[in-house]
Design an enzyme around this catalytic site. Sequence first.
Site, PDB file in Angstrom:
ATOM      1  N   LYS A 253     -13.833  17.028  49.103  1.00  0.00           N
ATOM      2  CA  LYS A 253     -14.030  18.182  48.235  1.00  0.00           C
ATOM      3  C   LYS A 253     -14.402  19.447  49.000  1.00  0.00           C
ATOM      4  O   LYS A 253     -14.465  20.531  48.417  1.00  0.00           O
ATOM      5  CB  LYS A 253     -15.119  17.866  47.197  1.00  0.00           C
ATOM      6  CG  LYS A 253     -14.730  16.766  46.223  1.00  0.00           C
ATOM      7  CD  LYS A 253     -15.845  16.486  45.235  1.00  0.00           C
ATOM      8  CE  LYS A 253     -15.459  15.365  44.272  1.00  0.00           C
ATOM      9  NZ  LYS A 253     -16.525  15.066  43.308  1.00  0.00           N
TER      10      LYS A 253
ATOM     11  N   LYS B  70      -3.011  11.564  40.269  1.00  0.00           N
ATOM     12  CA  LYS B  70      -3.752  10.944  39.171  1.00  0.00           C
ATOM     13  C   LYS B  70      -3.909  11.931  38.017  1.00  0.00           C
ATOM     14  O   LYS B  70      -3.901  13.153  38.210  1.00  0.00           O
ATOM     15  CB  LYS B  70      -5.119  10.449  39.649  1.00  0.00           C
ATOM     16  CG  LYS B  70      -6.128  11.542  39.956  1.00  0.00           C
ATOM     17  CD  LYS B  70      -7.474  10.926  40.316  1.00  0.00           C
ATOM     18  CE  LYS B  70      -8.517  12.021  40.553  1.00  0.00           C
ATOM     19  NZ  LYS B  70      -9.860  11.459  40.850  1.00  0.00           N
TER      20      LYS B  70
ATOM     21  N   LYS C 205      -8.496  16.245  34.425  1.00  0.00           N
ATOM     22  CA  LYS C 205      -8.841  17.369  33.560  1.00  0.00           C
ATOM     23  C   LYS C 205      -8.698  18.695  34.296  1.00  0.00           C
ATOM     24  O   LYS C 205      -8.579  19.748  33.671  1.00  0.00           O
ATOM     25  CB  LYS C 205     -10.284  17.230  33.060  1.00  0.00           C
ATOM     26  CG  LYS C 205     -10.539  16.039  32.171  1.00  0.00           C
ATOM     27  CD  LYS C 205      -9.919  16.171  30.805  1.00  0.00           C
ATOM     28  CE  LYS C 205     -10.678  17.132  29.924  1.00  0.00           C
ATOM     29  NZ  LYS C 205     -10.205  17.114  28.518  1.00  0.00           N
TER      30      LYS C 205
END
Length: 331
Positions: free
Chosen positions: A114, A195, A198
């Site tokens: 990240k 994948k 959201k």
Amino acid sequence: MFQRRVLCGIQPSSVPHIGNYLGAIKKWIDLQNSGDNLVVMLADLHAVTIPREPETLRKSVLETAASLIASGIDPKRSIIYRQSDLYHHTQLSWLLGTLTTVQKVGHIPTYKSKVKDESSIPLGLFLYPILQTADILLFKTTHLPIGEDQIPHLQLCTYMIEKFYHYYKKNIFPVPQMMATETNRIRSLRHPEQKMSKSDIEERSRIDIMDDEKIIQERVMKALTDFNAHVSYDREQRPGVSNLIDIYAGMTDQPIESIVAEAQKDNMNTGAFKKRLAQIIIEHFRPKRAEYLKLMNDRSYLLSILDNGRERAKEIADSTLNEVKDIMGFN
């Protein structure tokens, strides 16, 4: 020695998508219904490793809570609460932070993935794994229904348990066991090499479990497949069709081989298969959506459920934190 307890955590990012449901929530409901002692945490502190719009966060917490309850999480049998309602999480996180190093946390792959700019790392993101360990240990969790991507976090948790014992010679935490889910990870409907997420700006890439029936129908029918109308399963060569079969398997609990054989027996092409899948999804979530809308229209009742969950969670958290502070010399 330790009471069996299962901790289930979810970041409140509005209504969960079908990948969240099949990969986690459905499993939690099965565990609850089989008699397991569940703590369901709405991980709103984890949701703000970077700042979020306050009203969006408030709304997302309620939408996530309503979605879980409508899907089958029973507040009478399981504890469901907001992480930020218990100061115990952050206090225990601080205490546990004394047991590890920057280097140890920095090696966690999910954290490193990240970080886009190592010269500007948000502190909240860096401390995320320690807070996650505090979440687990606060309830003396014995079992965690998590995916393989969370294994490094579980390893850090085990490391901190060992460090605590090394320093204080007190064995007060169980080593939590991973409960792996067998469901294949659900992929994006538009980009099946990725994948379902959201964070994907393309809304057609996912189905949120409380979407209305027209949206579900449209998104399944427009899901990316290929030029071969034959229904077959091959995640490498036919990722789009295979993803739809994975969703079908998750919704019906049928083996993939049985689904494919049934479709081929009925001479079903991918278009017809999509229609059947859309109907299965719609019928499964129809009563859940009705309950969701009912809960969202009664905000005070929904908040009362979370307040009750907070009090039940606090009983456990008070005991654990006081025990830790006593051992470490604070009481």
